[in-house]
Design an enzyme around this catalytic site. Structure first.
Site, PDB file in Angstrom:
ATOM      1  N   LYS A 101     -10.678 -14.939  27.211  1.00  0.00           N
ATOM      2  CA  LYS A 101      -9.439 -14.167  27.412  1.00  0.00           C
ATOM      3  C   LYS A 101      -8.233 -14.858  26.772  1.00  0.00           C
ATOM      4  O   LYS A 101      -8.317 -16.043  26.389  1.00  0.00           O
ATOM      5  CB  LYS A 101      -9.243 -13.961  28.919  1.00  0.00           C
ATOM      6  CG  LYS A 101     -10.327 -13.080  29.565  1.00  0.00           C
ATOM      7  CD  LYS A 101      -9.963 -12.755  31.010  1.00  0.00           C
ATOM      8  CE  LYS A 101     -11.001 -11.865  31.670  1.00  0.00           C
ATOM      9  NZ  LYS A 101     -10.599 -11.476  33.053  1.00  0.00           N
TER      10      LYS A 101
ATOM     11  N   TYR B 119     -11.672  -1.594  30.644  1.00  0.00           N
ATOM     12  CA  TYR B 119     -11.563  -1.821  32.091  1.00  0.00           C
ATOM     13  C   TYR B 119     -11.384  -0.512  32.869  1.00  0.00           C
ATOM     14  O   TYR B 119     -10.839  -0.528  33.976  1.00  0.00           O
ATOM     15  CB  TYR B 119     -10.417  -2.786  32.384  1.00  0.00           C
ATOM     16  CG  TYR B 119     -10.772  -4.247  32.174  1.00  0.00           C
ATOM     17  CD1 TYR B 119     -11.744  -4.875  32.964  1.00  0.00           C
ATOM     18  CD2 TYR B 119     -10.130  -5.017  31.209  1.00  0.00           C
ATOM     19  CE1 TYR B 119     -12.069  -6.213  32.784  1.00  0.00           C
ATOM     20  CE2 TYR B 119     -10.449  -6.361  31.022  1.00  0.00           C
ATOM     21  CZ  TYR B 119     -11.415  -6.956  31.821  1.00  0.00           C
ATOM     22  OH  TYR B 119     -11.728  -8.286  31.648  1.00  0.00           O
TER      23      TYR B 119
ATOM     24  N   PHE C 213      -4.091  -3.645  40.404  1.00  0.00           N
ATOM     25  CA  PHE C 213      -3.811  -4.668  39.382  1.00  0.00           C
ATOM     26  C   PHE C 213      -4.116  -4.190  37.963  1.00  0.00           C
ATOM     27  O   PHE C 213      -4.005  -4.963  37.018  1.00  0.00           O
ATOM     28  CB  PHE C 213      -4.599  -5.954  39.684  1.00  0.00           C
ATOM     29  CG  PHE C 213      -6.097  -5.766  39.777  1.00  0.00           C
ATOM     30  CD1 PHE C 213      -6.880  -5.740  38.634  1.00  0.00           C
ATOM     31  CD2 PHE C 213      -6.719  -5.609  41.007  1.00  0.00           C
ATOM     32  CE1 PHE C 213      -8.263  -5.570  38.708  1.00  0.00           C
ATOM     33  CE2 PHE C 213      -8.095  -5.437  41.092  1.00  0.00           C
ATOM     34  CZ  PHE C 213      -8.866  -5.411  39.941  1.00  0.00           C
TER      35      PHE C 213
ATOM     36  N   ARG D 239     -22.666 -15.421  34.343  1.00  0.00           N
ATOM     37  CA  ARG D 239     -21.823 -15.281  35.542  1.00  0.00           C
ATOM     38  C   ARG D 239     -21.774 -16.607  36.314  1.00  0.00           C
ATOM     39  O   ARG D 239     -20.738 -16.984  36.862  1.00  0.00           O
ATOM     40  CB  ARG D 239     -22.366 -14.175  36.457  1.00  0.00           C
ATOM     41  CG  ARG D 239     -22.375 -12.780  35.853  1.00  0.00           C
ATOM     42  CD  ARG D 239     -21.030 -12.137  35.720  1.00  0.00           C
ATOM     43  NE  ARG D 239     -20.262 -12.096  36.944  1.00  0.00           N
ATOM     44  CZ  ARG D 239     -19.096 -11.452  37.054  1.00  0.00           C
ATOM     45  NH1 ARG D 239     -18.570 -10.785  36.020  1.00  0.00           N
ATOM     46  NH2 ARG D 239     -18.421 -11.461  38.180  1.00  0.00           N
TER      47      ARG D 239
ATOM     48  N   THR E  16     -14.311 -15.020  40.311  1.00  0.00           N
ATOM     49  CA  THR E  16     -13.179 -14.333  39.664  1.00  0.00           C
ATOM     50  C   THR E  16     -11.874 -15.090  39.882  1.00  0.00           C
ATOM     51  O   THR E  16     -11.087 -15.271  38.948  1.00  0.00           O
ATOM     52  CB  THR E  16     -13.054 -12.898  40.242  1.00  0.00           C
ATOM     53  OG1 THR E  16     -14.315 -12.248  40.112  1.00  0.00           O
ATOM     54  CG2 THR E  16     -11.994 -12.101  39.506  1.00  0.00           C
TER      55      THR E  16
ATOM     56  N   ARG F  35     -14.254 -21.222  34.904  1.00  0.00           N
ATOM     57  CA  ARG F  35     -12.986 -20.822  35.529  1.00  0.00           C
ATOM     58  C   ARG F  35     -12.368 -21.967  36.318  1.00  0.00           C
ATOM     59  O   ARG F  35     -11.136 -22.125  36.320  1.00  0.00           O
ATOM     60  CB  ARG F  35     -13.207 -19.585  36.386  1.00  0.00           C
ATOM     61  CG  ARG F  35     -13.277 -18.317  35.515  1.00  0.00           C
ATOM     62  CD  ARG F  35     -13.764 -17.119  36.278  1.00  0.00           C
ATOM     63  NE  ARG F  35     -13.510 -15.861  35.572  1.00  0.00           N
ATOM     64  CZ  ARG F  35     -14.078 -14.709  35.926  1.00  0.00           C
ATOM     65  NH1 ARG F  35     -14.922 -14.648  36.945  1.00  0.00           N
ATOM     66  NH2 ARG F  35     -13.804 -13.611  35.252  1.00  0.00           N
TER      67      ARG F  35
ATOM     68  N   ASN G 161      -7.870 -15.688  33.997  1.00  0.00           N
ATOM     69  CA  ASN G 161      -9.052 -16.416  34.494  1.00  0.00           C
ATOM     70  C   ASN G 161     -10.077 -16.731  33.390  1.00  0.00           C
ATOM     71  O   ASN G 161     -11.268 -16.825  33.634  1.00  0.00           O
ATOM     72  CB  ASN G 161      -9.680 -15.697  35.699  1.00  0.00           C
ATOM     73  CG  ASN G 161     -10.206 -14.323  35.357  1.00  0.00           C
ATOM     74  OD1 ASN G 161     -10.126 -13.879  34.216  1.00  0.00           O
ATOM     75  ND2 ASN G 161     -10.771 -13.650  36.338  1.00  0.00           N
TER      76      ASN G 161
ATOM     77  N   HIS H 233     -14.409 -13.260  30.618  1.00  0.00           N
ATOM     78  CA  HIS H 233     -15.055 -12.065  31.193  1.00  0.00           C
ATOM     79  C   HIS H 233     -16.549 -12.184  30.913  1.00  0.00           C
ATOM     80  O   HIS H 233     -16.946 -12.696  29.870  1.00  0.00           O
ATOM     81  CB  HIS H 233     -14.529 -10.791  30.508  1.00  0.00           C
ATOM     82  CG  HIS H 233     -15.412  -9.599  30.778  1.00  0.00           C
ATOM     83  ND1 HIS H 233     -15.287  -8.840  31.917  1.00  0.00           N
ATOM     84  CD2 HIS H 233     -16.464  -9.073  30.082  1.00  0.00           C
ATOM     85  CE1 HIS H 233     -16.222  -7.890  31.902  1.00  0.00           C
ATOM     86  NE2 HIS H 233     -16.944  -8.011  30.798  1.00  0.00           N
TER      87      HIS H 233
ATOM     88  N   GLU I  91     -20.979  -2.629  27.167  1.00  0.00           N
ATOM     89  CA  GLU I  91     -19.876  -3.478  26.692  1.00  0.00           C
ATOM     90  C   GLU I  91     -20.160  -4.032  25.289  1.00  0.00           C
ATOM     91  O   GLU I  91     -19.247  -4.153  24.466  1.00  0.00           O
ATOM     92  CB  GLU I  91     -19.643  -4.615  27.698  1.00  0.00           C
ATOM     93  CG  GLU I  91     -19.119  -4.091  29.031  1.00  0.00           C
ATOM     94  CD  GLU I  91     -18.860  -5.184  30.064  1.00  0.00           C
ATOM     95  OE1 GLU I  91     -19.153  -6.371  29.798  1.00  0.00           O
ATOM     96  OE2 GLU I  91     -18.350  -4.836  31.144  1.00  0.00           O
TER      97      GLU I  91
HETATM   98  P1  GDP Z   1     -14.949 -10.388  37.052  1.00  0.00           P
HETATM   99  O1  GDP Z   1     -16.186  -9.569  36.826  1.00  0.00           O
HETATM  100  O2  GDP Z   1     -15.224 -11.701  37.747  1.00  0.00           O
HETATM  101  O3  GDP Z   1     -14.118 -10.567  35.806  1.00  0.00           O
HETATM  102  O4  GDP Z   1     -14.053  -9.578  38.107  1.00  0.00           O
HETATM  103  P2  GDP Z   1     -13.777  -8.004  38.302  1.00  0.00           P
HETATM  104  O5  GDP Z   1     -14.660  -7.161  37.441  1.00  0.00           O
HETATM  105  O6  GDP Z   1     -13.754  -7.750  39.777  1.00  0.00           O
HETATM  106  O7  GDP Z   1     -12.276  -7.828  37.803  1.00  0.00           O
HETATM  107  C1  GDP Z   1     -11.971  -7.757  36.434  1.00  0.00           C
HETATM  108  C2  GDP Z   1     -10.774  -8.605  36.130  1.00  0.00           C
HETATM  109  O8  GDP Z   1      -9.636  -8.050  36.788  1.00  0.00           O
HETATM  110  C3  GDP Z   1     -10.842 -10.037  36.680  1.00  0.00           C
HETATM  111  O9  GDP Z   1     -11.508 -10.923  35.815  1.00  0.00           O
HETATM  112  C4  GDP Z   1      -9.393 -10.406  36.816  1.00  0.00           C
HETATM  113  O10 GDP Z   1      -8.863 -10.847  35.554  1.00  0.00           O
HETATM  114  C5  GDP Z   1      -8.752  -9.090  37.176  1.00  0.00           C
HETATM  115  N1  GDP Z   1      -8.553  -9.023  38.619  1.00  0.00           N
HETATM  116  C6  GDP Z   1      -9.490  -8.836  39.591  1.00  0.00           C
HETATM  117  N2  GDP Z   1      -8.918  -8.835  40.812  1.00  0.00           N
HETATM  118  C7  GDP Z   1      -7.594  -9.004  40.602  1.00  0.00           C
HETATM  119  C8  GDP Z   1      -6.454  -9.072  41.471  1.00  0.00           C
HETATM  120  O11 GDP Z   1      -6.573  -8.968  42.702  1.00  0.00           O
HETATM  121  N3  GDP Z   1      -5.242  -9.260  40.875  1.00  0.00           N
HETATM  122  C9  GDP Z   1      -5.100  -9.369  39.520  1.00  0.00           C
HETATM  123  N4  GDP Z   1      -3.872  -9.549  38.990  1.00  0.00           N
HETATM  124  N5  GDP Z   1      -6.138  -9.305  38.672  1.00  0.00           N
HETATM  125  C10 GDP Z   1      -7.363  -9.128  39.200  1.00  0.00           C
END
Ligand code: GDP
Length: 137
Positions: A9, A49, A57, A85, A91, A102, A112, A115, A126
């Site tokens: 990212k 996304y 968010f 993962r 996350t 991370r 973070n 992805h 994807e």
């Molecule tokens: P990942 O699969 O671990 O990347 O997590 P998710 O698919 O749940 O979420 C996608 C991305 O959205 C995450 O990597 C974060 O960058 C962002 N994200 C998820 N939860 C939050 C949140 O509560 N606040 C904010 N600002 N970003 C979030």
């Protein structure tokens, strides 16, 4: 053998730790099958996304993912989806296990560092979103 999509990212690209992150993958049995550095448009990030479109968010996520270039990769290896993962960590970097990408390179839940596809089915979607068949080797 599985393939999965990884994105380094904008925060990690700006920190100049692309090589350090790629080393985590290569040192843990994953191979780079495709790789490119690109600038996502708002439309690209919104489509990628889409599943999060209703989340509070979403706006911040799109803004962050378009704030600078990203490095997109296809990783290949045994259990590549779950292995990636595991290497990424939780996350929220504050909850990520020590030694994960991370925990070591991310600052916050939005910035973070990486992805990774969360299932084999999403990995295929994807990978197809970013790469043509002839680019995945
Ligand atoms: P990942 O699969 O671990 O990347 O997590 P998710 O698919 O749940 O979420 C996608 C991305 O959205 C995450 O990597 C974060 O960058 C962002 N994200 C998820 N939860 C939050 C949140 O509560 N606040 C904010 N600002 N970003 C979030």
């Amino acid at each position: 053998m599985e393939k999965t999509l990884s994105i380094i990212k904008p925060d990690a690209v700006a920190k100049n730790v692309v090589g350090k992150i790629v080393d985590r993958f290569e040192s843990n049995g994953l191979r780079i099958a495709a790789m490119k550095k690109i600038q996502l448009s708002v439309s690209d990030a919104g489509k990628f996304y889409e599943v999060h479109a209703q989340r509070p968010f979403f706006g911040e996520l799109v803004e962050f993912m378009t704030s600078g270039p990203v490095v997109v990769m296809v990783l290949e290896g045994e259990n590549a989806v779950s292995k990636n993962r595991e290497l990424m960590g939780a996350t929220n970097p504050k909850e990520a296990d020590a030694g994960t990408i991370r925990a070591d390179f991310a600052d916050s839940i939005d910035a973070n560092a990486v992805h990774g596809s969360d299932s084999l089915e999403n990995a295929k979607i994807e990978i197809d979103f970013f790469f043509a068949g002839r680019e995945v080797l």
